[in-house]
Design an enzyme around this catalytic site. Structure first.
Site, PDB file in Angstrom:
ATOM      1  N   ASP A  68       0.690  -1.182  -0.058  1.00 56.86           N
ATOM      2  CA  ASP A  68      -0.030   0.149   0.031  1.00 56.86           C
ATOM      3  C   ASP A  68       1.108   1.294  -0.083  1.00 56.86           C
ATOM      4  O   ASP A  68       1.529   1.435   0.909  1.00 56.86           O
ATOM      5  CB  ASP A  68      -0.784  -0.024   1.206  1.00 56.86           C
ATOM      6  CG  ASP A  68      -1.742   1.231   1.210  1.00 56.86           C
ATOM      7  OD1 ASP A  68      -1.514   2.225   0.520  1.00 56.86           O
ATOM      8  OD2 ASP A  68      -2.538   1.223   2.365  1.00 56.86           O
ATOM      9  N   SER A 151       2.694  12.852 -17.775  1.00 59.65           N
ATOM     10  CA  SER A 151       1.891  13.159 -18.845  1.00 59.65           C
ATOM     11  C   SER A 151       1.963  14.469 -19.238  1.00 59.65           C
ATOM     12  O   SER A 151       2.537  15.350 -18.042  1.00 59.65           O
ATOM     13  CB  SER A 151       0.504  12.559 -18.600  1.00 59.65           C
ATOM     14  OG  SER A 151      -0.336  13.674 -18.012  1.00 59.65           O
ATOM     15  N   TYR A 163      -4.960  16.428 -10.693  1.00 56.08           N
ATOM     16  CA  TYR A 163      -4.039  15.563 -11.625  1.00 56.08           C
ATOM     17  C   TYR A 163      -3.116  16.375 -12.247  1.00 56.08           C
ATOM     18  O   TYR A 163      -1.665  16.011 -12.271  1.00 56.08           O
ATOM     19  CB  TYR A 163      -4.932  14.929 -12.766  1.00 56.08           C
ATOM     20  CG  TYR A 163      -4.448  13.921 -13.846  1.00 56.08           C
ATOM     21  CD1 TYR A 163      -3.966  12.858 -13.676  1.00 56.08           C
ATOM     22  CD2 TYR A 163      -3.644  14.866 -14.872  1.00 56.08           C
ATOM     23  CE1 TYR A 163      -3.468  12.019 -14.768  1.00 56.08           C
ATOM     24  CE2 TYR A 163      -3.057  14.099 -15.817  1.00 56.08           C
ATOM     25  CZ  TYR A 163      -3.054  12.758 -15.866  1.00 56.08           C
ATOM     26  OH  TYR A 163      -2.361  12.139 -16.727  1.00 56.08           O
ATOM     27  N   LYS A 167       1.407  15.807 -11.680  1.00 54.12           N
ATOM     28  CA  LYS A 167       2.254  15.411 -13.167  1.00 54.12           C
ATOM     29  C   LYS A 167       3.097  16.703 -12.910  1.00 54.12           C
ATOM     30  O   LYS A 167       4.517  16.387 -13.155  1.00 54.12           O
ATOM     31  CB  LYS A 167       1.476  15.559 -14.194  1.00 54.12           C
ATOM     32  CG  LYS A 167       0.513  14.384 -14.452  1.00 54.12           C
ATOM     33  CD  LYS A 167       1.129  13.015 -14.100  1.00 54.12           C
ATOM     34  CE  LYS A 167      -0.091  11.697 -14.276  1.00 54.12           C
ATOM     35  NZ  LYS A 167       0.793  10.466 -13.943  1.00 54.12           N
ATOM     36  N   THR A 198      -4.872   0.258 -22.796  1.00 55.83           N
ATOM     37  CA  THR A 198      -5.131  -0.827 -21.656  1.00 55.83           C
ATOM     38  C   THR A 198      -6.020  -1.668 -21.962  1.00 55.83           C
ATOM     39  O   THR A 198      -7.070  -1.483 -22.636  1.00 55.83           O
ATOM     40  CB  THR A 198      -5.364  -0.070 -20.425  1.00 55.83           C
ATOM     41  OG1 THR A 198      -6.521   0.755 -20.470  1.00 55.83           O
ATOM     42  CG2 THR A 198      -4.391   1.010 -20.013  1.00 55.83           C
TER      43      THR A 198
END
Length: 284
Positions: A68, A151, A163, A167, A198
Site C-alpha cells: 500500500d 503526462s 491531476y 504531474k 489498456t
C-alpha cells in the site's frame, strides 16, 4: 539470479502501464518486483501475482509484493526485502497512483469527490518515498535509474487541478532529484506517456473494432514505455538525460523502437505543449 540479472521495482503494476512496463522488462531479462494492493486475496480480476507470472513467462523473474503506497512502513519493508533477497537494485519505476473513477468527469473540481486529491499522496508523495528508500541501494550499483511515469497534464489542463499538480510535481521532482544524484551514477527521468491501449480501454471498444483500430493509430501499448525504460537504462549517454522530462514517442524515434505491429506512436507535443525546462540555478 545471475550476476548480470538486473533488478527492478515497478510500482502500481497489477494493471495498465505498470503491468506493461514490468512485462516488457521481463522480456529483456530483468528480475522485477511488482507492487500494488490488488493481490490474490483482493478479489480483483487483475493482480500483482498475475503480472509476476507474465513477467516470468516473458523471460524474466517476476516477484509479487503487496504494498500500500499510502503506508510508508509498507514501502520500507519492500525495499528491505529487495536488499535481502537480491542484494542490489538497478531500476525503480514510480508508476503507482490513486486514480479515481471520476477522474475524467468534465465537472469542475469542487463538484467531483474530494478523493481525487488522493493522487497527491499516492502518485506524488509516494514516488518521493519510494525513491528515498531506493536511493541507497541504487547508489551502491555501478549504474542506477529512477523513472517516473507522467503526462502532458503537467503543462496543460488535463482532468483537473489535482491531476495536473501531481504531474507537474513529478516533473519538477525529477529535475531536483537529478541535482542530488549528480556524481552518484544514478539518473532520474520523467516519461510522458501517450494514450494507453489498456485492457480497460480495449474492453470499451468491444462492440466497435473499427473505432478501436482508429484509436490505436494514435495510442501506445502499456509495454511500449517498458521498452523505452530498458533502452534508457542501457544508453551509454544516460547521465546526459538525467533530470529531464522526456516524451516517450520522441524517445522511441531516437532509439529506433516501435510498438505493437511496428507502429510508431505519435508525439502529442503540438497539441498539449512541451515539457518545462527548469532554470539551472541551484540554491542549497
Amino acid at each position: 539470479m545471475t550476476a548480470d540479472h538486473k533488478v527492478a521495482v515497478v510500482t502500481g503494476a497489477s494493471r495498465g502501464a505498470g503491468r506493461g512496463i514490468a512485462v516488457a522488462l521481463g522480456a529483456a531479462g530483468w528480475r522485477v518486483y511488482i507492487t500494488g494492493r490488488s493481490d490474490a486475496d483482493s478479489g480483483r480480476r487483475t493482480t500483482i501475482e498475475a503480472t509476476a507470472r507474465a513477467v516470468t513467462d516473458a523471460g524474466g523473474h517476476g516477484v509479487a509484493v503487496r504494498v500500500d503506497h499510502a503506508d510508508d512502513s509498507d514501502v520500507a519493508r519492500l525495499f528491505a526485502r529487495v536488499a535481502e533477497e537480491s542484494g542490489r537494485l538497478d531500476l525503480l519505476v514510480n508508476n503507482a497512483a490513486a486514480v479515481h473513477r471520476d477522474l475524467t468527469d468534465p465537472a469542475p473540481f469542487w463538484e467531483k469527490p474530494i478523493e481525487l486529491g488522493d493522487v497527491l499522496d499516492v502518485g506524488l508523495r509516494s514516488g518521493y518515498v519510494a525513491s528515498w528508500h531506493a536511493a541507497p541501494l541504487l547508489t551502491e550499483s555501478e549504474r542506477g535509474l529512477i523513472v517516473f511515469t507522467s503526462s502532458p497534464g503537467s503543462v496543460c489542463y488535463m482532468h483537473g487541478p489535482a491531476y495536473g499538480a501531481q504531474k507537474a510535481g513529478i516533473d519538477k521532482m525529477v529535475a531536483d532529484m537529478a541535482v542530488d544524484f549528480r556524481g552518484t551514477g544514478v539518473s532520474v527521468v520523467s516519461i510522458w506517456m501517450g494514450i494507453l491501449l489498456t485492457e480497460k480501454l480495449r474492453r470499451a471498444f468491444d462492440e466497435n473494432p473499427e473505432a478501436l483500430a482508429k484509436t490505436a493509430e494514435n495510442a501506445e501499448t502499456p509495454e511500449f514505455t517498458g521498452y523505452l525504460v530498458n533502452a534508457l537504462y542501457h544508453d551509454p549517454e544516460l547521465a546526459e538525460l538525467s533530470g529531464q522530462t522526456l516524451i516517450g514517442a520522441e524517445l522511441a524515434v531516437t532509439y529506433g523502437i516501435t510498438d505493437e505491429g511496428g507502429r510508431r506512436p505519435p508525439s502529442h507535443r503540438e497539441f498539449f505543449g512541451s515539457p518545462r525546462v527548469p532554470h539551472p540555478a541551484v540554491v542549497r
